[in-house]
Design a protein around this motif. Sequence first.
Motif, PDB file in Angstrom:
ATOM      1  N   TYR A 157       0.823  -1.214   0.000  1.00 26.35           N
ATOM      2  CA  TYR A 157       0.000   0.000   0.000  1.00 26.35           C
ATOM      3  C   TYR A 157       0.855   1.260   0.000  1.00 26.35           C
ATOM      4  CZ  TYR A 157       1.070   0.457   5.002  1.00 26.35           C
ATOM      5  OH  TYR A 157       1.726   0.606   6.199  1.00 26.35           O
ATOM      6  N   VAL A 158       0.192   2.363  -0.336  1.00 28.09           N
ATOM      7  CA  VAL A 158       0.781   3.700  -0.243  1.00 28.09           C
ATOM      8  C   VAL A 158       0.084   4.400   0.914  1.00 28.09           C
ATOM      9  CG1 VAL A 158       1.130   5.889  -1.431  1.00 28.09           C
ATOM     10  CG2 VAL A 158       1.207   3.735  -2.723  1.00 28.09           C
ATOM     11  N   LYS A 159       0.838   4.953   1.843  1.00 29.35           N
ATOM     12  CA  LYS A 159       0.246   5.512   3.053  1.00 29.35           C
ATOM     13  C   LYS A 159      -0.805   6.579   2.750  1.00 29.35           C
ATOM     14  CE  LYS A 159       4.052   4.541   6.247  1.00 29.35           C
ATOM     15  NZ  LYS A 159       5.131   5.105   7.101  1.00 29.35           N
ATOM     16  N   ALA A 160      -0.511   7.481   1.815  1.00 32.39           N
ATOM     17  CA  ALA A 160      -1.468   8.540   1.487  1.00 32.39           C
ATOM     18  C   ALA A 160      -2.767   7.966   0.925  1.00 32.39           C
ATOM     19  CB  ALA A 160      -0.834   9.506   0.489  1.00 32.39           C
ATOM     20  N   LYS A 161      -2.648   6.926   0.103  1.00 28.33           N
ATOM     21  CA  LYS A 161      -3.827   6.287  -0.486  1.00 28.33           C
ATOM     22  C   LYS A 161      -4.649   5.586   0.599  1.00 28.33           C
ATOM     23  CE  LYS A 161      -6.034   4.697  -4.244  1.00 28.33           C
ATOM     24  NZ  LYS A 161      -6.647   5.535  -5.281  1.00 28.33           N
ATOM     25  N   LEU A 162      -3.964   4.919   1.511  1.00 29.26           N
ATOM     26  CA  LEU A 162      -4.643   4.229   2.609  1.00 29.26           C
ATOM     27  C   LEU A 162      -5.398   5.220   3.485  1.00 29.26           C
ATOM     28  CD1 LEU A 162      -5.063   1.521   4.134  1.00 29.26           C
ATOM     29  CD2 LEU A 162      -2.995   2.066   5.436  1.00 29.26           C
ATOM     30  N   ASP A 163      -4.742   6.305   3.852  1.00 30.78           N
ATOM     31  CA  ASP A 163      -5.385   7.316   4.709  1.00 30.78           C
ATOM     32  C   ASP A 163      -6.538   8.006   3.988  1.00 30.78           C
ATOM     33  OD1 ASP A 163      -3.692   6.726   6.788  1.00 30.78           O
ATOM     34  OD2 ASP A 163      -2.255   8.306   6.305  1.00 30.78           O
ATOM     35  N   ASN A 193      -8.503   6.563   1.838  1.00 25.80           N
ATOM     36  CA  ASN A 193      -9.625   5.619   1.884  1.00 25.80           C
ATOM     37  C   ASN A 193     -10.313   5.616   3.240  1.00 25.80           C
ATOM     38  OD1 ASN A 193      -9.753   4.577  -0.746  1.00 25.80           O
ATOM     39  ND2 ASN A 193      -8.027   3.212  -0.367  1.00 25.80           N
ATOM     40  N   VAL A 194      -9.561   5.890   4.306  1.00 22.74           N
ATOM     41  CA  VAL A 194     -10.173   6.029   5.632  1.00 22.74           C
ATOM     42  C   VAL A 194     -11.041   7.290   5.666  1.00 22.74           C
ATOM     43  CG1 VAL A 194      -9.735   6.374   8.091  1.00 22.74           C
ATOM     44  CG2 VAL A 194      -8.334   4.764   6.798  1.00 22.74           C
ATOM     45  N   ARG A 195     -10.500   8.399   5.165  1.00 20.36           N
ATOM     46  CA  ARG A 195     -11.257   9.660   5.154  1.00 20.36           C
ATOM     47  C   ARG A 195     -12.536   9.553   4.336  1.00 20.36           C
ATOM     48  NH1 ARG A 195      -6.094  11.856   4.314  1.00 20.36           N
ATOM     49  NH2 ARG A 195      -6.548  12.180   2.105  1.00 20.36           N
ATOM     50  N   LEU A 196     -12.472   8.811   3.230  1.00 22.84           N
ATOM     51  CA  LEU A 196     -13.642   8.656   2.356  1.00 22.84           C
ATOM     52  C   LEU A 196     -14.629   7.615   2.868  1.00 22.84           C
ATOM     53  CD1 LEU A 196     -11.867   8.734  -1.142  1.00 22.84           C
ATOM     54  CD2 LEU A 196     -13.214  10.562  -0.079  1.00 22.84           C
ATOM     55  N   GLY A 197     -14.253   6.923   3.932  1.00 26.05           N
ATOM     56  CA  GLY A 197     -15.127   5.901   4.488  1.00 26.05           C
ATOM     57  C   GLY A 197     -15.086   4.578   3.753  1.00 26.05           C
ATOM     58  N   LEU A 237       5.364  -7.455  -5.137  1.00 31.04           N
ATOM     59  CA  LEU A 237       4.327  -8.446  -4.890  1.00 31.04           C
ATOM     60  C   LEU A 237       3.200  -7.885  -4.029  1.00 31.04           C
ATOM     61  CD1 LEU A 237       6.751 -11.305  -3.706  1.00 31.04           C
ATOM     62  CD2 LEU A 237       6.188 -10.667  -6.069  1.00 31.04           C
ATOM     63  N   HIS A 238       2.058  -8.561  -4.100  1.00 26.84           N
ATOM     64  CA  HIS A 238       0.976  -8.391  -3.112  1.00 26.84           C
ATOM     65  C   HIS A 238       0.468  -6.950  -3.020  1.00 26.84           C
ATOM     66  CE1 HIS A 238      -1.557  -9.763   0.066  1.00 26.84           C
ATOM     67  NE2 HIS A 238      -0.810 -10.805   0.405  1.00 26.84           N
ATOM     68  N   LEU A 239       0.332  -6.257  -4.159  1.00 27.56           N
ATOM     69  CA  LEU A 239      -0.238  -4.912  -4.143  1.00 27.56           C
ATOM     70  C   LEU A 239      -1.720  -4.975  -3.789  1.00 27.56           C
ATOM     71  CD1 LEU A 239       2.401  -4.441  -5.870  1.00 27.56           C
ATOM     72  CD2 LEU A 239       1.112  -2.638  -7.033  1.00 27.56           C
ATOM     73  N   SER A 240      -2.159  -4.090  -2.933  1.00 22.40           N
ATOM     74  CA  SER A 240      -3.571  -3.994  -2.574  1.00 22.40           C
ATOM     75  C   SER A 240      -4.350  -3.394  -3.739  1.00 22.40           C
ATOM     76  CB  SER A 240      -3.731  -3.111  -1.332  1.00 22.40           C
ATOM     77  OG  SER A 240      -5.081  -2.732  -1.154  1.00 22.40           O
ATOM     78  N   ASP A 241      -5.546  -3.923  -3.983  1.00 21.19           N
ATOM     79  CA  ASP A 241      -6.368  -3.384  -5.065  1.00 21.19           C
ATOM     80  C   ASP A 241      -6.794  -1.946  -4.798  1.00 21.19           C
ATOM     81  OD1 ASP A 241      -6.252  -5.734  -6.520  1.00 21.19           O
ATOM     82  OD2 ASP A 241      -8.093  -6.546  -5.658  1.00 21.19           O
ATOM     83  N   GLY A 242      -7.151  -1.656  -3.541  1.00 21.98           N
ATOM     84  CA  GLY A 242      -7.709  -0.345  -3.248  1.00 21.98           C
ATOM     85  C   GLY A 242      -6.763   0.640  -2.589  1.00 21.98           C
ATOM     86  N   ASN A 243      -5.658   0.148  -2.043  1.00 24.62           N
ATOM     87  CA  ASN A 243      -4.794   1.030  -1.248  1.00 24.62           C
ATOM     88  C   ASN A 243      -3.417   1.265  -1.865  1.00 24.62           C
ATOM     89  OD1 ASN A 243      -6.743   1.207   0.900  1.00 24.62           O
ATOM     90  ND2 ASN A 243      -6.153  -0.870   1.468  1.00 24.62           N
TER      91      ASN A 243
END
Length: 238
Positions: A161-167, A169-173, A211-217
């Motif tokens: 994951y990428v930290k900014a992308k993960l955060d 997704n939290v903000r967007l719910g 390897l193992h890239l998250s689809d959404g994050n």
Amino acid sequence: MKIEVLGTGSSGNCYKVKIGKATLLLECGLPYKVIQKKLNFKISEIDACLVTHEHMDHAKAVKDLMKAGVDCYMTKGTAEALGINGHRLKTFRPFEKARYYSEELKDLIILPFEAVHDVKEPVSYFIKTKNNDETLVFVTDTAYLKYKIPECDCLMIECNYVKAKLDENVRLGNINTNLRNRIVKNHLSLESLVEALKAASLDRCKKIYLLHLSDGNSDEKLIKRTIQETTGIEVVVC
């Protein structure tokens, strides 16, 4: 050395690697019938399977592989968590060199080292031929690297994951805080990977498999560009 990606990510991880005289499976997280098909039903060509931990996206087919005559290597903790035994099971502790059980593996040195994941005894692997002609590092499902990446010809490593992308997704719910925290405590981020690569000696490395890239994050283009700019090494996103 020849590497073939049979599956990666939460849907199932499995990689075929020919190194030295051996043909290995790294992980077996796909259904056995799927692995059979992807190997053109030539399971007999596999000399051993190395498993990092007991989650099913990494170990789903282990019992079937053992029944088919494939030696499966893992830590004692992983074997206990999977509830498996038998003469095809080969166990060790982290930093204990895997013993050799077949002629095909005798020119390999396999060194498992500790990973950071929410399971009993997870490991990553450093694999090399005895004459040091071919070397491979395999790292997946770890929050961070406890040790410096060894010198290797090929690095196969998680970038979940990428930290900014993960955060974001939290903000967007899109995901809740509990899931976010679980991801952070169990998987390797782009930012942590960059730090590890900067600390490593990469003069020998010819190719990096992500390897193992998250689809959404994750962000595949950003990740590939960042790792290439950081290392100057050819990058393959699996």
